[in-house]
Design an enzyme around this catalytic site. Structure first.
Site, short mmCIF file in Angstrom:
data_model
loop_
_atom_site.label_atom_id
_atom_site.label_comp_id
_atom_site.label_asym_id
_atom_site.label_seq_id
_atom_site.Cartn_x
_atom_site.Cartn_y
_atom_site.Cartn_z
N ASP A 21 -19.81 9.76 33.16
CA ASP A 21 -21.03 10.28 32.78
C ASP A 21 -22.00 10.02 33.89
O ASP A 21 -21.86 9.05 34.72
CB ASP A 21 -21.12 9.29 31.75
CG ASP A 21 -22.40 9.32 30.75
OD1 ASP A 21 -23.25 10.48 30.93
OD2 ASP A 21 -22.75 8.59 29.89
N GLY A 24 -26.28 14.38 35.21
CA GLY A 24 -27.58 14.89 34.67
C GLY A 24 -28.51 13.84 35.39
O GLY A 24 -29.56 14.31 36.03
N TRP A 26 -28.18 11.74 37.88
CA TRP A 26 -27.97 11.74 39.34
C TRP A 26 -28.85 12.93 39.79
O TRP A 26 -29.48 12.83 40.92
CB TRP A 26 -26.51 11.84 39.65
CG TRP A 26 -26.05 11.75 41.08
CD1 TRP A 26 -25.92 10.74 41.72
CD2 TRP A 26 -26.12 12.87 42.10
NE1 TRP A 26 -25.61 11.09 43.07
CE2 TRP A 26 -25.76 12.36 43.25
CE3 TRP A 26 -26.29 14.18 42.05
CZ2 TRP A 26 -25.85 13.16 44.49
CZ3 TRP A 26 -26.29 15.25 42.62
CH2 TRP A 26 -25.83 14.70 44.14
N HIS A 38 -23.73 18.25 37.98
CA HIS A 38 -22.08 18.61 37.61
C HIS A 38 -21.30 19.21 38.68
O HIS A 38 -20.08 18.78 39.07
CB HIS A 38 -22.08 19.65 36.42
CG HIS A 38 -22.78 19.25 35.12
ND1 HIS A 38 -22.46 18.13 34.61
CD2 HIS A 38 -23.67 19.76 34.39
CE1 HIS A 38 -23.31 17.86 33.59
NE2 HIS A 38 -23.81 18.98 33.38
N SER A 66 -16.61 17.50 25.95
CA SER A 66 -16.61 17.02 24.51
C SER A 66 -16.68 18.31 23.44
O SER A 66 -17.66 19.19 23.81
CB SER A 66 -17.18 16.06 24.25
OG SER A 66 -18.57 16.25 24.20
N LEU A 132 1.09 12.79 40.49
CA LEU A 132 0.07 12.74 39.43
C LEU A 132 0.00 13.68 38.35
O LEU A 132 -0.02 14.78 38.57
CB LEU A 132 -1.29 12.16 39.94
CG LEU A 132 -2.30 12.08 39.16
CD1 LEU A 132 -2.52 10.54 38.57
CD2 LEU A 132 -3.66 12.17 40.05
N ARG A 189 -15.96 4.00 32.01
CA ARG A 189 -17.10 4.85 31.85
C ARG A 189 -17.93 4.68 33.00
O ARG A 189 -18.49 3.48 33.18
CB ARG A 189 -17.53 4.55 30.47
CG ARG A 189 -18.67 5.65 30.03
CD ARG A 189 -19.13 5.59 28.76
NE ARG A 189 -20.13 6.71 28.52
CZ ARG A 189 -20.25 7.43 27.46
NH1 ARG A 189 -19.72 6.89 26.42
NH2 ARG A 189 -21.32 8.29 27.34
C1 FPP Z 1 -21.56 13.82 31.71
O1 FPP Z 1 -22.48 13.73 32.54
C2 FPP Z 1 -20.64 14.97 32.42
C3 FPP Z 1 -20.10 15.96 31.83
C4 FPP Z 1 -20.49 16.31 30.38
C5 FPP Z 1 -19.33 17.13 32.57
C6 FPP Z 1 -18.49 16.60 33.53
C7 FPP Z 1 -17.89 17.69 34.18
C8 FPP Z 1 -17.74 17.67 35.74
C9 FPP Z 1 -17.95 16.44 36.63
C10 FPP Z 1 -16.81 18.93 36.05
C11 FPP Z 1 -15.82 18.62 36.04
C12 FPP Z 1 -14.81 19.83 36.43
C13 FPP Z 1 -13.30 19.68 36.55
C14 FPP Z 1 -12.70 20.72 36.81
C15 FPP Z 1 -12.74 18.34 35.88
P1 FPP Z 1 -24.06 14.02 31.55
O2 FPP Z 1 -24.43 15.40 32.04
O3 FPP Z 1 -23.98 13.58 30.32
O4 FPP Z 1 -25.04 13.18 32.35
P2 FPP Z 1 -26.38 12.39 31.99
O5 FPP Z 1 -25.98 11.33 31.00
O6 FPP Z 1 -26.97 11.68 32.97
O7 FPP Z 1 -27.22 13.39 31.31
#
Ligand code: FPP
Length: 249
Positions: A21, A24, A26, A38, A66, A132, A189
């Site tokens: 998490d 966004g 970051w 992302h 999700s 793994l 988390r």
């Molecule tokens: C949550 O941060 C992150 C996600 C919903 C997407 C995570 C996906 C990746 C890191 C890409 C992974 C790729 C592979 C192949 C595993 P957020 O967007 O909710 O952040 P915020 O809470 O700061 O808005």
């Protein structure tokens, strides 16, 4: 000194689940749009997978998308799907080199065709690896998984394959997407949120939870080692008393 040297390799969790998490936030801190976060998050995925393999973790499950994430703006959903396709495709040779097996859980049929194809190809190409296992939770939510399990249980009960009165924990587990995967001992988390967000509700029943303020794109090898070290300080009682645990040692 690296935290890695302090880890007791005999007590490494065999399965770590991670809610990645903070991408966004970051990105916002960098003055960029959410999608940039992302993309940067993929570097953390690479780092964490490598670090986990180095200390003998057997399974890592990443909450990559999700069921609820489908409700994000279309532009972000499309970008995430594209990122998944390009990352899976680009990383497969590296996964093979590192002996990592890829698996996925979730409502995979709801993914765009290109994404599902790339995923299945990579799962196939890495299926013989013995190090793994990297499990991507995609279009996943626990409530979806449990509803799906109940539907199949009811169908099997109707067919006479299963007797409702005989259902045990073991039976339920056989109907979950994780039936071939041991339950996580540690759930991490990032980004300071203290929620479980519909992630592995059944499987995390006895997991240790580790929350860190670090945003996912900043979470790197040392952060994973720190989480494992913290886990190693916990006393896992499984409902027993501390004294009972000491006596059985
Ligand atoms: C949550 O941060 C992150 C996600 C919903 C997407 C995570 C996906 C990746 C890191 C890409 C992974 C790729 C592979 C192949 C595993 P957020 O967007 O909710 O952040 P915020 O809470 O700061 O808005």
């Amino acid at each position: 000194m690296s935290h890695k040297n302090s880890i007791d390799l005999q007590k490494v969790p065999q399965h770590i689940a991670i809610i990645m998490d903070g991408n966004g936030r970051w990105a916002k801190q960098q003055g960029e749009n959410r999608i940039y976060g992302h993309y940067e998050g993929v570097n953390s995925v690479r780092d964490v997978v490598e670090a986990a393999g180095e200390v003998g973790v057997k399974y890592i499950t990443l909450y990559a998308f999700s069921t609820e994430n489908w409700n994000r703006p279309k532009e972000e959903v499309d970008a995430l799907m594209e990122l998944l396709v390009s990352t899976i495709s680009a990383e497969t040779p590296q996964l093979n080199k590192k002996n990592v097996r890829l698996q996925a859980i979730g409502n995979l049929n709801s993914l765009p065709t290109a994404c599902l194809q790339e995923l299945n190809e990579s799962i196939d190409l890495t299926s013989k690896n013995t190090g793994l296992t990297l499990v991507l939770a995609l279009s996943y939510s626990s409530k979806w998984e449990l509803i799906d399990a109940v539907k199949h249980i009811v169908a099997d009960a109707k067919k006479g394959v299963l007797n409702a009165d005989d259902i045990t924990e073991k039976h339920i587990e056989q109907y979950l997407c994780t039936r071939h995967i041991p339950d996580p001992e540690l759930m991490i988390r990032t980004s300071g949120e203290h929620r479980i967000s519909n992630f592995l509700l059944w499987q995390l029943a006895y997991a240790e939870f580790y929350f860190t303020d670090t945003l996912w794109p900043d979470f790197r090898k040392e952060d994973l080692y720190e989480a494992i070290l913290n886990y190693q300080t916990r006393e896992r009682r499984f409902g027993k008393t501390s004294e009972q645990l000491t006596q059985s040692k």
